[in-house]
Design an enzyme around this catalytic site. Structure first.
Site: not given
Length: 374
Positions: A262, A266, A275
């Site tokens: 990805r 998200h 993160y």
């Protein structure tokens, strides 16, 4: 229901897959180019819709950028009689199976042209005639539904395979294990298709599972698990096609793990730089699935600079035309708040709607906004 559009968007019919998908090495020129066009169209749509969200024209969007090969490899391996139970990044499957691009865009605006009448989260589509089940953000909840569909096909003796789509985060949900157990027990005509993009929002795969791969989890439930390169559309296509054919012939379920990444957040509500190390993202961008497939097509003499420029121009114009045709449609009518719940609106809800109308008349307030945006 919304009125049909007066004319189809040009070029979308060319994206339709063959009714009986052949092995990857036997795919014809038209299908290979259709796959590439679909990949470019979906990337173009994602790029534009993210911009619309940043501009405040839509409220939310979940892109599949970097995962086009996984999603579309699945799409082209399916037959018309198959059923799709999507997770979060399979919208391109609905597009290939006939969902009008303008309906997809209208769903993100939540206006009167949205077939879900503004009730579903943006980019959570449904395409009934294409056997594409309504998307849900409840992680893993679609998996038992998909196995139930497979069992129904089995009991009724009907053709078709049910595809249970999931991401790596879903393997930590109880619904995943319940669905896998029943699929193995019943030898159901089902394929579990996992896009392992390695991040369940902010949780990396190694922090939610002790197994090295997702595919090997199938062994605990008595059936086969297979892993493929999720950034190679032909590898995904062939792996899924073989799993589907096995299920059709009574060979039971298969868990297919498509390893991908990805590259964006998200959703547009997420900032992945908070993160994860974006140097890792940069390395995966070098494995861009569209660029990789383009190299393969050029090696076969099916793609050159002129044809690629034409495809990208077509994709850009198609997306821009779809947005222009739906963005300024009015919001769903106020009475839709109490429709589609029971066969006839109940008196209690009708009284509440009348009270709401009077309140709006007193205040002059438009609760749905001038353009019908969420």
């Amino acid at each position: 229901m919304p009125a049909p559009f007066s004319r189809p968007l040009p070029g979308l019919e060319e994206l339709r897959p063959p009714a009986v998908p052949p092995p990857a090495q036997a795919l014809g020129e038209d299908t290979l180019l259709a796959m590439y066009r679909a990949m470019v169209l979906v990337r173009t749509l994602d790029t534009k819709m993210v911009v619309l969200q940043r501009q405040g024209r839509i409220s939310f969007y979940g892109p599949i950028t970097g995962q086009e090969a996984a999603t579309l490899g699945l799409a082209y391996a399916l037959r018309p009689e198959d059923w799709i139970f999507p997770a979060l990044r399979e919208a391109a499957v609905a597009l290939v199976r006939g969902l009008d691009l303008r309906r997809m865009v209208a769903q993100c605006f939540g206006n009167v042209l949205d077939e879900t009448r503004g009730r579903q989260m943006p980019c959570h589509y449904v395409h009934k005639v294409g056997h594409y089940y309504a998307m849900s953000s409840s992680i893993g909840s679609q998996l038992p539904h998909a196995v139930g569909c497979a069992y129904a096909l089995q009991v009724r003796g009907e053709p078709g395979v049910s595809v249970a789509c999931l991401g790596d985060g879903a393997v930590s949900e109880g619904d995943f294990h319940a669905a896998m157990n029943f699929a193995g027990l019943w030898r159901a005509p089902c394929v579990f298709f996992c896009q392992n993009n390695q991040w369940a929002i902010s949780v990396p795969y190694e922090k939610q599972s002790a197994t090295a791969t997702i595919a090997e989890k199938a062994q605990a439930y008595g059936f086969e698990g297979r892993r493929c390169d999720g950034n190679d559309i032909l590898a995904v296509y062939e792996t899924v096609r073989e799993a589907l054919e096995k299920a059709r012939e009574g060979g039971g379920p298969t868990l297919v793990e498509a390893l991908t990444y990805r590259v964006l957040g998200h959703t547009t509500s997420d900032d992945p730089s908070r993160y994860r190390d974006e140097a890792e993202t940069a390395r995966w961008k070098e494995r861009d699935p569209i660029a990789r497939f383009g190299v393969q097509l050029r090696a076969r003499g099916l793609l050159d600079d002129a044809r690629e420029a034409e495809i990208r121009r077509w994709a850009r114009e198609t997306v821009e035309r779809a947005i222009a045709e739906v963005e300024h449609a009015p919001p769903p009518p106020l009475e839709s708040l109490i429709e589609d719940i029971t066969a006839m609106p109940q008196p209690r809800l009708e009284r509440q709607l009348a009270e709401l109308r009077r309140a709006l008349e007193r205040t002059g307030h438009d609760p749905l906004g001038a353009a019908g945006h969420r």
